[in-house]
Scaffold this active site. Structure first.
Site, PDB file in Angstrom:
ATOM      1  N   GLU A   1      -9.582 -30.600-102.152  1.00  0.00           N
ATOM      2  CA  GLU A   1     -10.265 -29.481-101.498  1.00  0.00           C
ATOM      3  C   GLU A   1     -11.027 -28.660-102.530  1.00  0.00           C
ATOM      4  O   GLU A   1     -11.213 -27.483-102.392  1.00  0.00           O
ATOM      5  CB  GLU A   1      -9.266 -28.624-100.724  1.00  0.00           C
ATOM      6  CG  GLU A   1      -8.304 -27.812-101.562  1.00  0.00           C
ATOM      7  CD  GLU A   1      -6.996 -28.532-101.841  1.00  0.00           C
ATOM      8  OE1 GLU A   1      -6.956 -29.770-101.737  1.00  0.00           O
ATOM      9  OE2 GLU A   1      -6.019 -27.843-102.183  1.00  0.00           O
TER      10      GLU A   1
ATOM     11  N   ASP B   1     -10.256 -32.880 -92.560  1.00  0.00           N
ATOM     12  CA  ASP B   1     -11.492 -33.561 -92.950  1.00  0.00           C
ATOM     13  C   ASP B   1     -12.720 -32.838 -92.400  1.00  0.00           C
ATOM     14  O   ASP B   1     -13.744 -32.711 -93.086  1.00  0.00           O
ATOM     15  CB  ASP B   1     -11.484 -35.010 -92.447  1.00  0.00           C
ATOM     16  CG  ASP B   1     -10.540 -35.876 -93.277  1.00  0.00           C
ATOM     17  OD1 ASP B   1     -10.005 -35.366 -94.278  1.00  0.00           O
ATOM     18  OD2 ASP B   1     -10.341 -37.054 -92.910  1.00  0.00           O
TER      19      ASP B   1
ATOM     20  N   ASN C   1      -3.917 -28.887 -93.249  1.00  0.00           N
ATOM     21  CA  ASN C   1      -3.496 -30.269 -93.019  1.00  0.00           C
ATOM     22  C   ASN C   1      -2.145 -30.335 -92.314  1.00  0.00           C
ATOM     23  O   ASN C   1      -1.957 -31.146 -91.413  1.00  0.00           O
ATOM     24  CB  ASN C   1      -3.429 -31.022 -94.343  1.00  0.00           C
ATOM     25  CG  ASN C   1      -4.786 -31.613 -94.699  1.00  0.00           C
ATOM     26  OD1 ASN C   1      -5.612 -31.844 -93.813  1.00  0.00           O
ATOM     27  ND2 ASN C   1      -5.021 -31.851 -95.979  1.00  0.00           N
TER      28      ASN C   1
ATOM     29  N   ASP D   1     -12.403 -23.686-104.792  1.00  0.00           N
ATOM     30  CA  ASP D   1     -11.193 -24.270-104.214  1.00  0.00           C
ATOM     31  C   ASP D   1     -10.867 -23.531-102.918  1.00  0.00           C
ATOM     32  O   ASP D   1     -10.831 -22.308-102.884  1.00  0.00           O
ATOM     33  CB  ASP D   1     -10.031 -24.134-105.215  1.00  0.00           C
ATOM     34  CG  ASP D   1      -8.873 -25.031-104.822  1.00  0.00           C
ATOM     35  OD1 ASP D   1      -8.770 -26.135-105.378  1.00  0.00           O
ATOM     36  OD2 ASP D   1      -8.075 -24.623-103.933  1.00  0.00           O
TER      37      ASP D   1
END
Ligand SMILES: Nc1ncnc2c1ncn2[C@@H]1O[C@H](COP(=O)(O)OP(=O)(O)OP(=O)(O)O)[C@@H](O)[C@H]1O
Ligand SMILES: [Mg+2]
Lengths: 234, 254
Positions: A124, A98, A89, A81
């Protein structure tokens, strides 16, 4: 997998026999094949990263558990993770987010073998199945990935940033009798522990494993059977 | 291609076998003998070499692994270990990660990497054994050695995914060795489900003990003794496990 092979067979059949149909029907069937292929790809690949998707991963995990039980073999699972990904973001926008996911996927692809199953497991979150790999091998891979993720610069050239990752690593042992779901939960817990421990670290099931091995050692029956090796009569 | 040589109990003849196998295989294959008892080197003594750079400098001082590779003196190369370096006895994950990368890199320029491991089921020994595609387990015909061999195979098979076991009976006649193997195989098969292969037996031979005292591999000068012939036969069997694809590298590199 089988679906893919079947599709190929059907396409080959049409390549040979398609001319017997009227052109319009032939065209439609061809199109149908392409649509099927597309659907198939959608069903197993994550479009953004090109890794396997969650559905495919979960199926593979079950297959690997079954195989481990049947062959009395082991395999390992790494859950990854990215730390503080939400911040990326928020601060840089989804496009940069992305790009980060794609770059991490590239790192993963570069560091696994052909037989491994690397997947994007969630937003993620990534997962890698390592067939026929024990805890040491899995840990080596996890370490390498973590190192590579830490090294790389993400984001715009004028304002780049580093990222870290937390990982849970465990080896499936058929003697544990765990189902795929239970095993996944167990590794997820390790990942959670890694987050709790302050992120940017790898937590494994090794201590537990050493204990388990010591407890199991050689059984009484095995000891008795071994006597036959040096007490045989000619 | 990597093959490890290991044993449950210590002192059963791993290093003697490793050195002589490397010699026996080296005219035909490009062989690197890795002293995998990282903190308690054996191979350098058996070959009477005094390496300046060892795996210690690679793992603790950041030297490249190729710098540590030396000529063994008998046609094969050696990656030497350190003597009495405690940190290396149980290498941590970082060292193992680095070592795995290094060994994989070396493997691409050799036909065969032979690991002479320490004895027992310590994590370092298990690690080397699961890195290798095949594990040669040496045992002698004594209850302790056989029980320890079985325990090692059990851990490797069950917990580390090693499936390919090649067995060698040392200090035993062919007939004796074969009997022991067949009985042991039965137990391994019925309790673990593994399917070990017998490579052969090496008889007790004073010439082998003498060769170790003189720090020269037996096969370098006494090919006619019982033990030497047995080891040559074992080498012959091992050839069938080595892929032939890299033979060319031998011609181009030497
Ligand atoms: N076939 C044999 N005939 C006579 N002596 C032998 C034979 N095999 C081994 N030995 C003796 O056993 C001793 C130990 O051998 P060796 O050092 O090769 O064992 P090892 O398994 O590598 O030991 P360690 O576990 O300490 O690394 C040697 O010194 C040698 O004298
Ligand atoms: Mg030794």
């Amino acid at each position: 997998m089988d679906l893919e092979r079947r599709l190929k067979q059907i396409k080959e059949f049409f390549a040979q026999n398609g001319h017997k149909l009227d052109p319009k029907t032939g065209q439609m069937i061809k199109e149908l094949c392409s649509l099927c292929e597309e659907l198939y790809a959608q069903a197993s690949i994550d479009f953004l990263t090109g890794l396997y998707n969650r559905r495919f991963f979960e199926k593979e995990l079950e297959i690997n558990v079954e195989k481990a039980k049947r062959d009395r073999s082991v395999f390992s699972l790494i859950l990854i993770d990215l730390d503080h990904f939400k911040k990326v973001n928020d601060q840089y926008g989804h496009l940069v987010g992305d790009e980060v996911l794609k770059k991490v996927a590239e790192i993963i692809k570069k560091n696994v073998r052909k037989i491994d199953v690397p997947a994007r497991y969630g937003g993620e979150e990534f997962a890698i199945i390592l067939p026929a790999t024990g805890s040491e091998g899995a840990l080596a891979v996890a370490r390498r990935l973590k190192h590579n993720i830490n090294e790389i610069l993400f984001g715009p050239k004028d304002n780049p940033f580093h990222l870290t990752a937390s990982m849970g690593v465990a080896t499936y042992r058929p003697l544990s009798g765990l189902s795929a779901e239970e095993f996944l939960k167990k590794v997820d817990k390790l990942l959670y522990q890694a987050k709790e421990a302050g992120r940017n670290c790898i937590i494994t099931d090794q201590e537990e494993f050493v204990l388990q091995r010591e407890q199991e050692g050689i059984t009484y029956e095995e000891r008795e059977a071994l006597k036959g090796v040096w007490q045989y009569d000619d | 291609m990597m093959i490890s040589i290991t044993s449950g109990k210590g002192g059963v003849g791993k290093t003697s076998l490793a050195v002589n196998l490397a010699l026996a295989l080296s005219p035909e294959y490009k062989v690197l003998l890795v002293d995998a008892d990282l903190g308690l080197a054996n191979v350098d003594i058996m070959l009477s070499i005094a390496p300046k750079v060892t795996v210690k400098h690679v793992l603790l001082e950041g030297r490249s692994i190729r710098e540590a590779v030396v000529e063994g003196g008998y046609g094969f190369h050696v990656l030497p270990a350190a003597s009495g370096v405690v940190e290396l006895v149980q290498p941590d994950s970082d060292m193992k990660g680095a070592l795995e990368l290094g060994l994989n890199e070396l493997a691409s320029s050799y036909d065969l990497l032979l690991f002479d491991t320490g004895a027992g089921i310590s994590p370092a020994v298990l690690w080397f054994n699961c890195l290798a595609g095949y594990t040669i387990v040496v045992f002698t015909p004594e209850p302790t050695s056989i029980t320890d061999a079985y325990a090692l195979i059990k851990v490797l098979y069950r917990d580390y995914g090693q499936k390919n076991f090649l067995l060698v009976a040392n200090q035993a006649s062919q007939k004796e060795g074969e009997q022991y193997f067949l009985h042991l195989k039965k137990v391994i098969d019925s309790y673990l489900g593994a399917n070990p292969i017998f490579l052969g037996a090496i008889p007790k031979d004073p010439a082998l003990a003498q060769s170790i005292r003189s720090q020269k591999p037996l096969l370098a000068y006494h090919r006619e003794t019982k033990a030497a012939k047995a080891i040559l036969e074992i080498a012959e069997k091992i050839k069938s496990f080595i892929p032939v694809t890299r033979k060319n590298s031998l011609l181009s590199n030497s």
